[in-house]
Design an enzyme around this catalytic site. Structure first.
Site, PDB file in Angstrom:
ATOM      1  N   ASP A  89      49.723  14.933  17.930  1.00 44.89           N
ATOM      2  CA  ASP A  89      48.391  15.004  18.191  1.00 44.89           C
ATOM      3  C   ASP A  89      47.830  14.024  19.134  1.00 44.89           C
ATOM      4  O   ASP A  89      47.650  12.698  18.861  1.00 44.89           O
ATOM      5  CB  ASP A  89      47.690  14.795  16.853  1.00 44.89           C
ATOM      6  CG  ASP A  89      46.019  14.871  16.723  1.00 44.89           C
ATOM      7  OD1 ASP A  89      45.587  15.399  17.709  1.00 44.89           O
ATOM      8  OD2 ASP A  89      45.387  14.071  15.817  1.00 44.89           O
ATOM      9  N   ASP A 270      42.830  17.635  23.622  1.00 49.71           N
ATOM     10  CA  ASP A 270      43.381  17.343  22.273  1.00 49.71           C
ATOM     11  C   ASP A 270      44.371  18.240  21.794  1.00 49.71           C
ATOM     12  O   ASP A 270      44.115  19.610  21.379  1.00 49.71           O
ATOM     13  CB  ASP A 270      42.246  17.516  21.297  1.00 49.71           C
ATOM     14  CG  ASP A 270      42.405  17.002  19.935  1.00 49.71           C
ATOM     15  OD1 ASP A 270      43.605  16.771  19.580  1.00 49.71           O
ATOM     16  OD2 ASP A 270      41.558  16.879  19.322  1.00 49.71           O
TER      17      ASP A 270
END
Length: 380
Positions: A89, A270
């Site tokens: 992430d 992201d």
């Protein structure tokens, strides 16, 4: 997986690695000191991709595509190693997995780390908490040996959750954050930074290729770039500031008309977010232009109409990045088509968009910590 709220922190009892998932002064620092950085990037930005990765050794880890909603890879922790599935992430900095002393229903459905079975485990008395867009957790910082493919980080600090909410039913066990250290809630050094500082990674970069619809084929790579995963040149975009994977976006358009980000805005790249998220009013505007109808938490379109829908163009650093309808339309468990656009749960003083997996399946992405920039190119 861009976090949205806050942390409570208190005292308590030379290779690229592919995974089917000498310290030198950087060029950025040298040029910044001479006030030459901006002009240099404008003149040479596209050529830097060929300079930065020359002679790199690459580690590549395979990732599994879970219904175009998330991408997970296997890592191990402890001695002997215990295996976990994690999301890599770029929207967060902390690395954590469930602990065997977590009794929350969300923990019980996942693999939990058994600290007593690891001879290299070391506890601390530091606790922390994180709230994500999809859930929240509370944990304690510990140390142990962590392996990502061929990369090994000994005495790596990471989190063990003692309670979790909102993660029940998720296919992944934990989250491995790849954002900058300043974004860490636990204040533990992220694993990428520790590997970089110890010289385990030849170049301070990592990159993602996310497959479309296929379960296999996605990868995260460390220490360099495998050029077979993209077409043409990498286009480099400087970060707004080093400390977060955010860039300036010039606008969002459809059929030559600007529909959002009309005065420029911020875009967070992201990998932990499956969708494209933005301010409520602007997302609703795009849904209306697409002809999507709200139903529950999603906006649906007729699957038969997908081919007729226009591309939505994200302009970043003067370059257009079209996202076709086949990329921003997903299917639910019943085969119905819905859009990948979603309003953010948090508000911001400035217009901010999260460019998640729906965008990153179309564009191969490189995260360059050494030069404070992100590279984008058409994925193969």
């Amino acid at each position: 997986m861009k976090w949205v709220v806050l942390l409570g922190l208190v005292a308590f009892s030379e290779c690229i690695v592919k995974i089917p998932l000498r310290r030198v002064k950087t060029m950025r620092k040298t040029l910044s000191g001479k006030n030459m950085l901006n002009s240099f990037l404008k003149e040479h930005g596209n050529r830097l991709s060929k300079i930065s990765f020359r002679g790199s050794n690459l580690t590549t880890l395979p990732l599994r595509n879970i219904k175009d909603l998330m991408y997970v890879g296997n890592i191990t922790i402890g001695t002997p190693p215990q295996e976990f599935q994690v999301v890599f992430d770029t929207g967060s900095s902390d690395f954590w997995v469930p602990s065997d002393f977590c009794t929350s229903p969300d923990c019980i459905t996942h693999v939990r780390f058994r600290k007593r079975q690891s001879s290299t485990f070391r506890p601390t008395n530091k606790t922390f908490s994180i709230t994500y867009g999809s859930g929240r957790m509370r944990g304690v910082v510990v140390h142990d040996t962590v392996r990502i493919g061929d990369l090994v980080s000994t005495d790596q600090p990471f989190g063990l959750s003692v309670s979790e909410y909102g993660f029940k039913g998720r296919v992944y066990d934990g989250i491995l954050g790849l954002n900058y250290p300043d974004e860490s809630f636990s204040e533990a050094i992220p694993i990428f930074d520790k590997l970089k500082n110890e010289g385990a990674i030849s170049e301070p970069i990592f990159a993602f290729y996310l497959s479309k619809k296929k379960r296999e084929g996605s990868v995260v790579m460390f220490g360099g770039v495998d050029h077979r995963y993209y077409k043409g040149e990498l286009n480099w975009v400087p970060l707004i500031e080093e400390g977060d994977w955010s860039v300036r976006m010039d606008g969002i358009s459809m059929k030559t008309k600007v529909v959002a980000c009309s005065d420029g805005c911020e875009a967070v790249v992201d990998t932990g977010t499956s969708l494209i998220k933005g301010p409520r009013k602007l997302v609703n505007k795009i849904q209306k232009l697409i002809g999507a109808t709200p139903r529950g938490s999603k906006h649906y379109v007729y699957c038969s109409a997908v081919n007729a829908l226009p591309s939505i163009i994200f302009t970043i650093n003067g370059i257009n990045y079209p996202v076709p309808a086949r990329a921003y339309i997903l299917k639910d468990s019943r085969g119905r088509c819905y859009t990948a656009f979603k309003k953010q749960r948090f508000s911001s003083s400035t217009e901010t968009w999260l460019l998640g997996d729906a965008f990153l399946r179309v564009y191969f992405s490189v995260f360059d910590r050494g030069n404070g920039r992100i590279g984008l190119a058409q994925a193969v």
